[in-house]
Write an enzyme that holds these catalytic residues in place. Structure first.
Site, short mmCIF file in Angstrom:
data_model
loop_
_atom_site.label_atom_id
_atom_site.label_comp_id
_atom_site.label_asym_id
_atom_site.label_seq_id
_atom_site.Cartn_x
_atom_site.Cartn_y
_atom_site.Cartn_z
N THR A 36 4.29 2.56 5.48
CA THR A 36 2.90 2.11 5.55
C THR A 36 2.17 2.98 6.56
OG1 THR A 36 1.41 0.33 6.27
CG2 THR A 36 3.61 0.27 7.18
N ASP A 41 4.90 -4.67 6.11
CA ASP A 41 5.46 -5.96 6.55
C ASP A 41 5.49 -6.99 5.43
OD1 ASP A 41 2.64 -6.21 6.72
OD2 ASP A 41 2.86 -7.91 8.09
N ARG A 100 -5.64 -1.97 8.84
CA ARG A 100 -5.68 -3.44 8.72
C ARG A 100 -5.86 -4.07 10.11
NH1 ARG A 100 -2.99 -5.69 3.42
NH2 ARG A 100 -0.91 -5.51 4.28
N ASP A 108 2.21 -0.91 11.81
CA ASP A 108 2.04 -2.27 12.33
C ASP A 108 3.35 -3.05 12.44
OD1 ASP A 108 2.47 -2.43 9.62
OD2 ASP A 108 0.74 -3.69 9.17
N ARG A 139 0.88 -4.96 -5.72
CA ARG A 139 0.96 -6.21 -4.97
C ARG A 139 1.34 -7.26 -6.01
NH1 ARG A 139 -0.81 -4.26 0.12
NH2 ARG A 139 -2.46 -2.75 -0.16
N GLY A 191 0.83 -1.20 0.00
CA GLY A 191 0.00 0.00 0.00
C GLY A 191 0.86 1.25 0.00
N ASP A 216 -0.12 2.04 8.39
CA ASP A 216 -0.71 1.19 9.45
C ASP A 216 0.05 1.20 10.78
OD1 ASP A 216 -2.51 0.51 7.50
OD2 ASP A 216 -1.56 -1.40 7.01
P1 ATP Z 1 0.73 -2.33 3.49
O1 ATP Z 1 0.76 -2.90 4.88
O2 ATP Z 1 0.82 -0.87 3.49
O3 ATP Z 1 -0.40 -2.82 2.65
P2 ATP Z 1 2.63 -4.30 2.66
O4 ATP Z 1 4.02 -4.20 2.18
O5 ATP Z 1 2.41 -5.06 3.94
O6 ATP Z 1 2.06 -2.83 2.75
P3 ATP Z 1 1.49 -6.48 1.14
O7 ATP Z 1 0.46 -6.47 0.07
O8 ATP Z 1 1.26 -7.32 2.33
O9 ATP Z 1 1.72 -4.95 1.53
O10 ATP Z 1 2.90 -6.94 0.49
C1 ATP Z 1 3.42 -6.28 -0.65
C2 ATP Z 1 4.08 -7.29 -1.56
O11 ATP Z 1 5.18 -7.92 -0.88
C3 ATP Z 1 3.21 -8.45 -2.01
O12 ATP Z 1 2.37 -8.11 -3.09
C4 ATP Z 1 4.27 -9.47 -2.41
O13 ATP Z 1 4.80 -9.16 -3.68
C5 ATP Z 1 5.35 -9.25 -1.36
N1 ATP Z 1 5.17 -10.21 -0.25
C6 ATP Z 1 4.25 -10.19 0.73
N2 ATP Z 1 4.37 -11.23 1.57
C7 ATP Z 1 5.39 -11.98 1.08
C8 ATP Z 1 6.02 -13.20 1.50
N3 ATP Z 1 5.61 -13.88 2.57
N4 ATP Z 1 7.06 -13.64 0.75
C9 ATP Z 1 7.50 -12.97 -0.32
N5 ATP Z 1 6.94 -11.81 -0.77
C10 ATP Z 1 5.92 -11.33 -0.08
#
Ligand code: ATP
Length: 319
Positions: free
Chosen positions: A125, A102, A171, A129, A71, A10, A127
């Site tokens: 982020t 994360d 979230r 978190d 994503r 995000g 969040d």
């Molecule tokens: P936000 O919390 O703001 O939404 P975020 O980084 O947590 O941000 P996610 O959609 O959870 O957002 O993760 C972003 C991208 O990171 C995913 O689309 C994927 O490409 C990669 N990703 C997430 N989890 C994993 C994982 N366990 N292993 C490898 N890549 C991952």
């Protein structure tokens, strides 16, 4: 030294300011920087451009991310991660800066663990978190946006003697609701970390009305329940007029606050210093007002703790 930079997950206000700080610090040290489009998706597709001083002009004040974000499901499979690592290797990129939440850190962590890629995570982020850092980039701006909205809602709710149920993002983390609630003087907050009791909510509202209050603000975190759901439960237990507002994606936009710009400058600068010193994969953050870094794998594994002390503070001062 060649480095890559991407924003993932995000978007959050302050990501652009962090991109600027990363690029300018890297150029200061004579590094070559490649801006990767659309997060890990762009990395796997080898979509990247060299960046220079002017690539990052006039973005410090803008929300969103000039590199765009996405994503990317392919990163969840080892095959996808292998492609990502091979693009970096082919281009001779020795370090990767990942700005995201994360999930993005987990992606960075896998590239480190499985393919030995040096990654530096910048927590971007709204969040808040991630346990290893007191604040993530974008959180302060998002909460300030919410405060302004609650201020406006309070004007109209007061005139009509209504209860306003305001749904905020975050979230599964209640920090946005907690900080918005305290800083805007909301009477009640509903967070995923604490089970709520509708009888107690109604009792608090009744008490405040008896003491002369004309309206009430209840901040609900999206991870606890929706504003609509909460309002319909509330209407079953009380005759007060209830209105709902879901703030939604407005929280993710807007010009970053001073606090987020300062974090962005320091996180971006620190990320490049760490890559230069070849410290291995690290996550940068802030603890007790000091910029810190720690092993990215450890950072991701830490479980976020809820600040019960702040929650109690709200309970005591919001009536
Ligand atoms: P936000 O919390 O703001 O939404 P975020 O980084 O947590 O941000 P996610 O959609 O959870 O957002 O993760 C972003 C991208 O990171 C995913 O689309 C994927 O490409 C990669 N990703 C997430 N989890 C994993 C994982 N366990 N292993 C490898 N890549 C991952």
């Amino acid at each position: 030294m060649k480095i890559g930079l991407l924003t993932s997950g995000g978007d959050a206000p302050g990501m652009n300011a962090a991109i600027r700080a990363v690029v300018r610090t890297a150029l200061y040290y004579g590094m070559e920087v490649f801006g990767i489009e659309r997060g890990f998706a762009g990395l796997i597709e080898d979509k990247m451009q060299p960046m220079n001083m002017r690539s990052v002009s006039e973005i410090i004040n803008r929300g969103g991310t000039m590199l765009r974000t996405a994503r990317c499901c392919e990163m969840l499979d080892k095959e996808g991660r292998k492609k990502a690592a091979s693009v970096l290797e082919k281009r001779g990129i020795e370090g990767l800066v990942v700005i995201g939440g994360d999930g993005s850190f987990r992606g960075a962590k896998s590239l480190t663990e499985e393919f030995g890629v040096s990654t530096i995570g910048i927590p971007g982020t709204i969040d808040n978190d991630l346990e290893y850092t007191d604040y993530t980039l974008g959180f302060d701006t998002a909460v300030n946006t919410n405060i302004n909205i609650v201020n406006m809602l309070r004007d109209t709710m007061n005139s009509h003697e209504r209860i306003s149920v305001v749904e905020v993002m975050g979230r599964s983390c209640g920090d946005i609701a907690l900080f918005t609630g305290i800083a805007s003087g909301a009477e009640i907050i509903i967070v995923p970390e604490i089970r709520y009791d509708m009888e107690d909510v109604v009792m608090r509202i009744d008490r405040s009305r008896k003491s002369g209050k004309h309206s009430n603000i209840i901040v609900v975190a999206e991870g606890a329940c929706s504003a609509e759901e909460f309002a319909s439960q509330l209407k079953e237990s009380t005759d007060y007029a209830v209105r709902t507002t879901t703030i939604g994606h407005i929280q993710r936009g807007g010009s970053p606050t001073m606090a987020d710009r300062m974090l962005a400058a320091q996180f971006g600068n620190k990320a490049i210093r760490l890559l230069k010193e070849k410290t291995g994969s690290r996550a940068v953050g802030i603890k007790r007002n000091k910029i810190i870094d720690m092993d990215i794998i450890e950072a991701v594994e830490m479980k976020k703790r809820f600040n019960y002390e702040l929650y109690e503070t709200l309970q005591m001062i919001s009536m």
